[in-house]
Structures are given as structure tokens and as C-alpha cells.
Design a protein around this motif. Sequence first.
Motif, PDB file in Angstrom:
ATOM      1  N   TRP A  75      45.696  34.659  37.578  1.00  0.00           N
ATOM      2  CA  TRP A  75      46.626  33.565  37.282  1.00  0.00           C
ATOM      3  C   TRP A  75      47.242  33.041  38.573  1.00  0.00           C
ATOM      4  N   LEU A  76      47.701  33.943  39.422  1.00  0.00           N
ATOM      5  CA  LEU A  76      48.380  33.518  40.653  1.00  0.00           C
ATOM      6  C   LEU A  76      47.408  32.890  41.637  1.00  0.00           C
ATOM      7  N   ARG A  77      46.183  33.383  41.635  1.00  0.00           N
ATOM      8  CA  ARG A  77      45.198  32.837  42.574  1.00  0.00           C
ATOM      9  C   ARG A  77      44.872  31.378  42.255  1.00  0.00           C
ATOM     10  N   SER A  78      45.183  30.959  41.040  1.00  0.00           N
ATOM     11  CA  SER A  78      44.923  29.562  40.677  1.00  0.00           C
ATOM     12  C   SER A  78      46.007  28.615  41.194  1.00  0.00           C
ATOM     13  N   HIS A  79      47.076  29.148  41.733  1.00  0.00           N
ATOM     14  CA  HIS A  79      48.151  28.310  42.270  1.00  0.00           C
ATOM     15  C   HIS A  79      47.672  27.613  43.546  1.00  0.00           C
ATOM     16  N   PRO A  80      48.024  26.359  43.727  1.00  0.00           N
ATOM     17  CA  PRO A  80      47.497  25.612  44.890  1.00  0.00           C
ATOM     18  C   PRO A  80      47.915  26.159  46.238  1.00  0.00           C
ATOM     19  N   LEU A  81      49.033  26.846  46.336  1.00  0.00           N
ATOM     20  CA  LEU A  81      49.463  27.365  47.639  1.00  0.00           C
ATOM     21  C   LEU A  81      48.915  28.754  47.943  1.00  0.00           C
ATOM     22  N   ILE A  82      48.284  29.383  46.945  1.00  0.00           N
ATOM     23  CA  ILE A  82      47.846  30.772  47.113  1.00  0.00           C
ATOM     24  C   ILE A  82      46.334  30.831  47.289  1.00  0.00           C
ATOM     25  N   SER A  83      45.916  31.497  48.351  1.00  0.00           N
ATOM     26  CA  SER A  83      44.488  31.719  48.575  1.00  0.00           C
ATOM     27  C   SER A  83      44.042  33.014  47.905  1.00  0.00           C
ATOM     28  N   GLN A  84      44.706  34.126  48.256  1.00  0.00           N
ATOM     29  CA  GLN A  84      44.365  35.429  47.697  1.00  0.00           C
ATOM     30  C   GLN A  84      45.638  36.124  47.247  1.00  0.00           C
ATOM     31  N   CYS A  85      45.471  36.989  46.272  1.00  0.00           N
ATOM     32  CA  CYS A  85      46.595  37.765  45.742  1.00  0.00           C
ATOM     33  C   CYS A  85      46.103  39.163  45.417  1.00  0.00           C
ATOM     34  N   MET A  86      46.865  40.166  45.806  1.00  0.00           N
ATOM     35  CA  MET A  86      46.566  41.536  45.401  1.00  0.00           C
ATOM     36  C   MET A  86      47.831  42.175  44.851  1.00  0.00           C
ATOM     37  N   VAL A  87      47.747  42.630  43.606  1.00  0.00           N
ATOM     38  CA  VAL A  87      48.876  43.276  42.947  1.00  0.00           C
ATOM     39  C   VAL A  87      48.854  44.765  43.269  1.00  0.00           C
ATOM     40  N   LEU A  88      50.002  45.309  43.610  1.00  0.00           N
ATOM     41  CA  LEU A  88      50.152  46.711  43.990  1.00  0.00           C
ATOM     42  C   LEU A  88      51.071  47.422  43.006  1.00  0.00           C
ATOM     43  N   GLY A  89      51.121  48.736  43.108  1.00  0.00           N
ATOM     44  CA  GLY A  89      52.059  49.493  42.291  1.00  0.00           C
ATOM     45  C   GLY A  89      51.583  50.867  41.887  1.00  0.00           C
ATOM     46  N   ASP A  90      50.360  51.261  42.269  1.00  0.00           N
ATOM     47  CA  ASP A  90      49.851  52.566  41.875  1.00  0.00           C
ATOM     48  C   ASP A  90      50.724  53.660  42.477  1.00  0.00           C
ATOM     49  N   ARG A  91      51.334  54.491  41.599  1.00  0.00           N
ATOM     50  CA  ARG A  91      52.208  55.590  41.992  1.00  0.00           C
ATOM     51  C   ARG A  91      53.445  55.110  42.736  1.00  0.00           C
ATOM     52  N   ARG A  92      53.795  53.864  42.524  1.00  0.00           N
ATOM     53  CA  ARG A  92      54.999  53.280  43.117  1.00  0.00           C
ATOM     54  C   ARG A  92      56.013  53.017  42.011  1.00  0.00           C
ATOM     55  N   PRO A  93      57.296  52.866  42.363  1.00  0.00           N
ATOM     56  CA  PRO A  93      58.319  52.682  41.326  1.00  0.00           C
ATOM     57  C   PRO A  93      58.255  51.359  40.599  1.00  0.00           C
ATOM     58  N   TYR A  94      57.634  50.331  41.186  1.00  0.00           N
ATOM     59  CA  TYR A  94      57.523  49.036  40.527  1.00  0.00           C
ATOM     60  C   TYR A  94      56.336  48.281  41.103  1.00  0.00           C
ATOM     61  N   VAL A  95      56.015  47.154  40.477  1.00  0.00           N
ATOM     62  CA  VAL A  95      54.841  46.369  40.850  1.00  0.00           C
ATOM     63  C   VAL A  95      55.237  45.308  41.879  1.00  0.00           C
ATOM     64  N   THR A  96      54.389  45.134  42.884  1.00  0.00           N
ATOM     65  CA  THR A  96      54.592  44.121  43.920  1.00  0.00           C
ATOM     66  C   THR A  96      53.273  43.382  44.141  1.00  0.00           C
ATOM     67  N   ALA A  97      53.291  42.438  45.070  1.00  0.00           N
ATOM     68  CA  ALA A  97      52.070  41.675  45.340  1.00  0.00           C
ATOM     69  C   ALA A  97      52.028  41.240  46.800  1.00  0.00           C
ATOM     70  N   LEU A  98      50.812  41.104  47.308  1.00  0.00           N
ATOM     71  CA  LEU A  98      50.550  40.512  48.620  1.00  0.00           C
ATOM     72  C   LEU A  98      49.890  39.159  48.405  1.00  0.00           C
ATOM     73  N   PHE A  99      50.405  38.137  49.085  1.00  0.00           N
ATOM     74  CA  PHE A  99      49.835  36.796  48.997  1.00  0.00           C
ATOM     75  C   PHE A  99      49.301  36.359  50.349  1.00  0.00           C
ATOM     76  N   THR A 100      48.223  35.596  50.330  1.00  0.00           N
ATOM     77  CA  THR A 100      47.817  34.823  51.507  1.00  0.00           C
ATOM     78  C   THR A 100      47.856  33.349  51.108  1.00  0.00           C
ATOM     79  N   LEU A 101      48.149  32.493  52.090  1.00  0.00           N
ATOM     80  CA  LEU A 101      48.347  31.071  51.808  1.00  0.00           C
ATOM     81  C   LEU A 101      47.061  30.283  51.982  1.00  0.00           C
ATOM     82  N   ASP A 102      46.887  29.275  51.137  1.00  0.00           N
ATOM     83  CA  ASP A 102      45.720  28.397  51.197  1.00  0.00           C
ATOM     84  C   ASP A 102      46.002  27.258  52.176  1.00  0.00           C
ATOM     85  N   PRO A 103      45.248  27.149  53.267  1.00  0.00           N
ATOM     86  CA  PRO A 103      45.551  26.122  54.285  1.00  0.00           C
ATOM     87  C   PRO A 103      45.557  24.707  53.708  1.00  0.00           C
TER      88      PRO A 103
END
Length: 641
Positions: free
Chosen positions: A524-552
Motif C-alpha cells: 500500500w505504501l509503495r504505491s504512494h507517489p513520494l515513496i520508492s521502497q518501503c520495508m516494515v520492521l518489528g520482529d521481536r521488537r516492541p512495536y512496528v516501524t518502517a524504513l522509506f526511500t524516496l522516489d526521485p
Amino acid sequence: MSTPLPSFAPSAAFADSPGPTLVAPETRRLDGAVREAYVPPFAPPVRHGSLADLPFDNAAAVPAAVVLSRRSADGRWSDVTAAEFAAQVLAVAKGLISEGLMPGDRIAIMARTTYEWTLLDFAAWAAGLVTVPVYPTSSLFQVRWILQDSGAVTLVTETAAQAAALGPELDRLPDLRHLWIMEKGHVDQLAELGARVPDAEVDVRRGMLSPSTLATLIYTSGTTGRPKGCVLTHGNFFAEVDNAIELLYPVFKTQTEDPSILLFLPMSHVFGRMVAVACVRARVRLGHAPSLAPEDLLPDLAAFRPTCLLTIPYMLEKVFNGARAKAESGGRATVFDRAVSVAVRYGEAMEARQTGSGGGPGRALKTARSFYDPLVYRKIRNAMGGRVRHVICGGSPLGRRLAAFYAGAGIEIYEGYGLTETTAAATVTPPLQPRLGTVGWPLPGTRIRIAADGEILIAGDQVLHGYWDPQAGGVVPAAPDGWFPTGDLGSLDDEGYLTITGRKKELLITAGGKSVAPAPLENWLRSHPLISQCMVLGDRRPYVTALFTLDPGGITHWRRMNGKHPVPPELLTDDEEVRAVLQRAVDEANKLVSRPESIRRFAVLPRDFTEWEGHLTPSLKLRRDAIMRDFADAVEGLYEG
């Protein structure tokens, strides 16, 4: 996956144990490594009857025994005897029958951990129904899907707000005929409505049930993000709880004090349900705590005073970190840290003695532990109610050091590993035979196999019959060859202890034990015009986070449309306007999932993921390990503060 292995090696028995004789796993080796471990069942299989019989069996055998405690609105606890609980179960079961529910109908329960949850569970079974738990934190989409897929005819919510939120979806739920609300007294009203139904009707329905009858559909996150219904029978639960009770005799069969468990993990999760059933089965006093907030849970612990807690590593970490912070604010950090060192060494020495690899704690270590007990350890035990001596811990690995600390502080940790598909625990730490850093031996009656690719396979009578699929006519087998593939990676040592080494699937499990499928959010997030790549994190972590890269291209267009000069994306990682746009995208994506699965924080990376840097496969799939390694600082920054 079911290729025969060499013969089992003979097992060893530990006859000096105060409980039943512990039998070490039988093991099989292949190519020099242990590839399979098996512990014979400690309890005979149940051939007739169902979970619905338990309250009535208890009432007949020990009518005055206290089997539960019920918390009132003012925070006081009142005991419930076996006879009283059976009478309540009977009354509510008759109420369900009076409302037209038929054997095999599904009744969904959406509530926190409350007395009414367990009461409804057993009453539904006594009426011949199938219970379907729904997390109170589930998104509207998830609730609708579970109700539609299960064909639930009834939904019981804890609050009126939960019921009201479902209002717009009711037209899409043609099977749903009843919507009852706990806080409005509807459970008590059911008991009143059932007064005209003969007791014999419940007896007839109970008599129709057998170990092979479906007991519950528990929905767990699939890799597509669409929950899958795990078909668990009454026999699955019997195989699980009966062997767990026999193995964990210090928890369920202690003779020194009345055993009790305060349950505060979600009843919607198989872990909590399994322990609730085990308590009723073993007649261990059970209490329910609906809130994990310290201001709510700590008074419940102090008033209930359990001997055992069911928890997850995250909670034990919070207790430890909270005690450390309190000591630091009081200027006693040095004392606390020394006490921790002593407890860890004491726990490790105890492990060495119990496993025969050492002589146990020496005199100096015993003296040091006695010195620090009133200063540190007793305070931690008091924070848990003062009587806690055992903790059953699951959901994710606890870690060797923390397990050793709690053992040294006087709290024995039984760490386990399992899934919804295995009716909770498939392995567990055996009493007096800990192996810190592992998740223990196979639960009696269970076989653990390590496949050629390292995947953990499980066989046993607690393994689910299959996944619910009404489109396919009922149940789709999950382990047609008898071995359930877990998607987890692990290894067995020479004594049959299992260590979890990774995850074959991309499904994340947070420190809170919540399964999260990253793909729907990422897509869903990767379809956003400003986002190139997205990776969701959270394995064995207290909550879920994400890494974004920007689409030039997207960034250039967005800046131009807003009257700004184009700049390289790497200069915009901390730009407030960019982050505001991304936050709105995250907020929209979070509507697809429950709060525990939602993205809490995100980081914008200065460069994109590329194949030549090893972050993407040739088909442009994420190489998660490489990304986690190369952007480790950004990941850690998401979990600081």
C-alpha cells in the motif's frame, strides 16, 4: 519432509525429580546433526467427551473447591467454587439455546481478558457451539472478514463502542443474527432467558461432542495479511493441556501452597486460551486482568497474589527495565547492577548443576545472593504480587541473560515455543532441566523435526486439523503428511533442546507476540507517489516501524507543484513537510490493520534500495537481512527514546 530418519537414540530418565519422572527426548541424527526429537506423552489420550465436561466434572468431584476468582468493578476479588462455576456455565448455555443457537453454530467473542470470556467459552461448548475469538484491537476490516469467513451467527462484544463501530458493516454480515454486549449485562440476561430450557437439553448437546469435534476457530495472520482460521478440536486442547499439566507439575500440582494464575494476556490468543483451559482442567485458581497498564495491573497482582504468571518476554523486559530505572532515579544503580550480575551468575550456576555440567552456586555466590535478595530480588517479586515463583513465557525468545537473572532472583522461567496451529506450546523448558537460551524440549507427545532447509516441522495430537475454508467446503488440511511446517528456522542440540534461529517466512512477530504480515502495508505504501521502497520492521521488537526511500520523480513533481526548487531526495530525509506527507500515508495504511500491527514510527533513508548493493533480488524483492545490516543505525534509532 517426511523422509524417514535413522532410529531414535535411547532416552534418559531423571528419577530424582520431585514430580513425575522426566524422560529426556529420544533423538535421531542425520549427517552428524540431531534432526528429530520426541518425548512420549505423559498423559493418556482422551477418547471421549469434550472440554464442555470440565466444569461439570469439577463440580461433581470437588464442589467446594475454588477454581476461579472474579474481579468486581471496585477491584475486589471474590472466589468462585467449582459448583458455582458449573451452575453459571449451565445457565448461560441454556440461554444460548433459548436464543435459537444450534450445535455447530459459531459464536464470536470480542473482549479483553475477563471472567466473562472464560464463562462464555465453556457455556458455548456446553451448548455445542464453536467459539471464534476476535482481538478487541482488530481493525474493522479484520473483524468483518473473521465474521464473514467463519459464518458467525452471534457476536459478543465487551463494550457498546465496539458494537457501534461494526454498525456500518452489518449489512455485509447476513449470517450475524445476534449482537450482545457484556457491559450492558447481556451475559447475565442470557442466564435469565435460559431458565425455561431443561437442563437435560445441555446434557444432550454435551453428549454429542467428542474429542474430534471442532472447538474453536482462531484466526491468525497469513502471509497475505488476510487472517486464516485455524481449526482446533477439543482433542487438540486435551493433548496440549493434559501433557502440559503433567510436565509443568510445579505450576499446576504444587503441594506447598494453593496454586493460582492471573491471566492478563489476550484471551483472543491461543496462548491465553490454552492456559485458561489448563487451569480449569487442573483446578488451579484462575483470575483475569483486562488491562496491561501498570496502574491497573499492579493492584490486580497485589490483590490476587498469583503463584504463576503467563507472560511474554516484552513484559519481563519491562519489569526489569522499570526496576533498573527506579533504582537509578534513587541513586542505587550500582547496587542494582551488582545484584543483576550476582543473579545471572547464580542462575547459570543452578543450570549447570541441574544439567550435570557444574557443581552449582558456591558459598560466596550464595552469600551474595542472600545479601541482594531484600535489596533487589524481593522487590521485583513483590511487584508481581509477592508469591510468584514460576513464569510461563512465550511469544518470542527471552534471551539467556534475562532468563538467568530471573532464575537467580527466585523466579523459574518455563520458556516455550509454539503457534496457533499447534494449540500453543510445542516445546517447553522442563522443570529442573533448564537450558538457558533455548525454548526447551518437545512437549510430551510431540515430535520436532528439522527439515533439510532448517525449517522446524511439528507433529503431535495438538496440531490443528487444518484451515477453515468455507469456499472449499470446510477444512483444508495443513499437514497432510502429519508434519506441520512452521515457517521458523531452528536447530536441535544433542539433548533435544530446540533453539530458534530465524524465520523462513516474512511474517513478523513483535515482542508482544502479535503476528504482523508486512506485505499489505508495504504494498500500500509503495504505491504512494513520494515513496520508492518501503520495508516494515518489528520482529521481536516492541512495536512496528518502517524504513522509506524516496522516489526521485515523485519528489521532483511534488516540489514543483508546491512552488519549490527541485533538490536531491537525500537532502530531504528530515524535511518536515516531506515527513508530514509520509505520516498521512502511514495513517491511511494503518487503517488496514489493528493497532498492534500499525506503524508507530518511520525513518527516511538517504538512498534507495538497489540490486547491485544487495538490497533487492533480481525480481526486486527486498533482501531484508541485507537492509537491516546496512541501515542498522537507522533501525536502532526507531527504537530509541
